[in-house]
Design an enzyme around this catalytic site. Structure first.
Site, PDB file in Angstrom:
ATOM      1  N   ASP A   1       0.930  -1.233   0.013  1.00  0.00           N
ATOM      2  CA  ASP A   1      -0.005  -0.133  -0.087  1.00  0.00           C
ATOM      3  C   ASP A   1       0.864   1.248  -0.016  1.00  0.00           C
ATOM      4  O   ASP A   1       0.651   2.076  -0.702  1.00  0.00           O
ATOM      5  CB  ASP A   1      -0.937   0.135   1.117  1.00  0.00           C
ATOM      6  CG  ASP A   1      -1.765   1.057   1.414  1.00  0.00           C
ATOM      7  OD1 ASP A   1      -2.578   1.452   0.407  1.00  0.00           O
ATOM      8  OD2 ASP A   1      -1.532   1.891   2.378  1.00  0.00           O
TER       9      ASP A   1
ATOM     10  N   GLU B   1      -1.742  -5.072  -3.768  1.00  0.00           N
ATOM     11  CA  GLU B   1      -0.878  -4.402  -2.961  1.00  0.00           C
ATOM     12  C   GLU B   1       0.086  -5.335  -2.386  1.00  0.00           C
ATOM     13  O   GLU B   1       1.375  -5.089  -2.397  1.00  0.00           O
ATOM     14  CB  GLU B   1      -1.326  -3.658  -1.793  1.00  0.00           C
ATOM     15  CG  GLU B   1      -2.167  -2.682  -2.603  1.00  0.00           C
ATOM     16  CD  GLU B   1      -3.153  -1.899  -1.562  1.00  0.00           C
ATOM     17  OE1 GLU B   1      -3.475  -0.688  -1.579  1.00  0.00           O
ATOM     18  OE2 GLU B   1      -3.169  -2.329  -0.388  1.00  0.00           O
TER      19      GLU B   1
END
Length: 229
Positions: free
Chosen positions: A51, A123
């Site tokens: 992320d 991610e």
């Protein structure tokens, strides 16, 4: 197609071959597979790092390309790129749904339509690439997220099955019904033909998996007669 062949196809699509394959496998492993087992290796920690990697690369790209944009405009575009939905769409585009290791309670269809599972895995894959090969290894995957985000900004990119369901609900129709009309081809290269019905509208489409064919059929029905959510 075997799992090994699918993993190789994934690496070909992102333009990077893993040195440490355990990182790739962990990125594709959802915590539900551990069934609460302590110490089970899943992708949550990688997702946390990924992320941040995606956010950094997106912010840097936007800062460089939009020198006169105000903070609010940059933030709006940034959010479109790093959103869970956008990451999930990018994950679907490279076949990650078929590779996810999840609880046996999840059907293949459920995984393919779950933006949370796929977005997090995308991610996690960003992080796995970063750890295995540094920034150059991540570039190909980042470009997928960037391109998907640009399409989403233009209003041209969203989950067609979700869009069709919303369209049906707004018109008081039952949920769309998907039916397999044909399934042929060898196991390593199957072909599915799906028919979808929503209200009095019907469309068909084909794909290399049941999930892909359903999405294509939903997209075809949305386009039929200019239907819009």
């Amino acid at each position: 197609m075997t799992r090994e062949a699918r993993l190789q196809a994934l690496q070909d699509k992102i333009g990077y071959q893993f040195v440490d394959r355990s990182l790739l496998e962990r990125a594709l492993t959802h915590k539900s597979r551990g069934d609460g087992q302590k110490g089970f290796a899943h992708n949550e920690r990688l997702e946390w790092l990924g992320d941040r990697v995606l956010g950094l690369m997106a912010a840097e790209r936007l800062f460089e390309r939009h020198g006169r944009a105000e903070e609010g405009e940059l933030t709006r575009q940034f959010n479109a790129i790093v959103s869970g939905r956008n990451c999930a769409e990018a994950a679907r585009s490279i076949g990650m749904a078929e590779l996810m290791v999840v609880s046996r309670g999840f059907s293949a269809d459920a995984v393919a339509e779950n933006d949370s599972i796929l977005g997090d895995a995308f991610e996690a894959l960003m992080a796995a690439l970063w750890l295995d090969g540094g920034r150059p290894a991540v570039q190909g995957l980042f470009e997928l997220a960037w391109q998907a985000g640009q399409q989403d900004e233009a209003g041209q990119h969203r989950n067609p099955k979700s869009a069709l369901q919303e369209w049906a609900q707004k018109r008081g129709f039952p949920p769309p019904v998907y039916q397999v009309l044909e399934r042929d081809g060898p196991d390593h290269a199957p072909r599915f033909v799906i028919e979808v019905t929503a209200g009095n509208h019907v469309a068909t489409a084909e794909g290399s998996s049941k999930q892909n064919a359903e999405r294509a059929a939903a997209q075809a029905l949305l386009k039929q007669g200019g239907l819009r959510v």
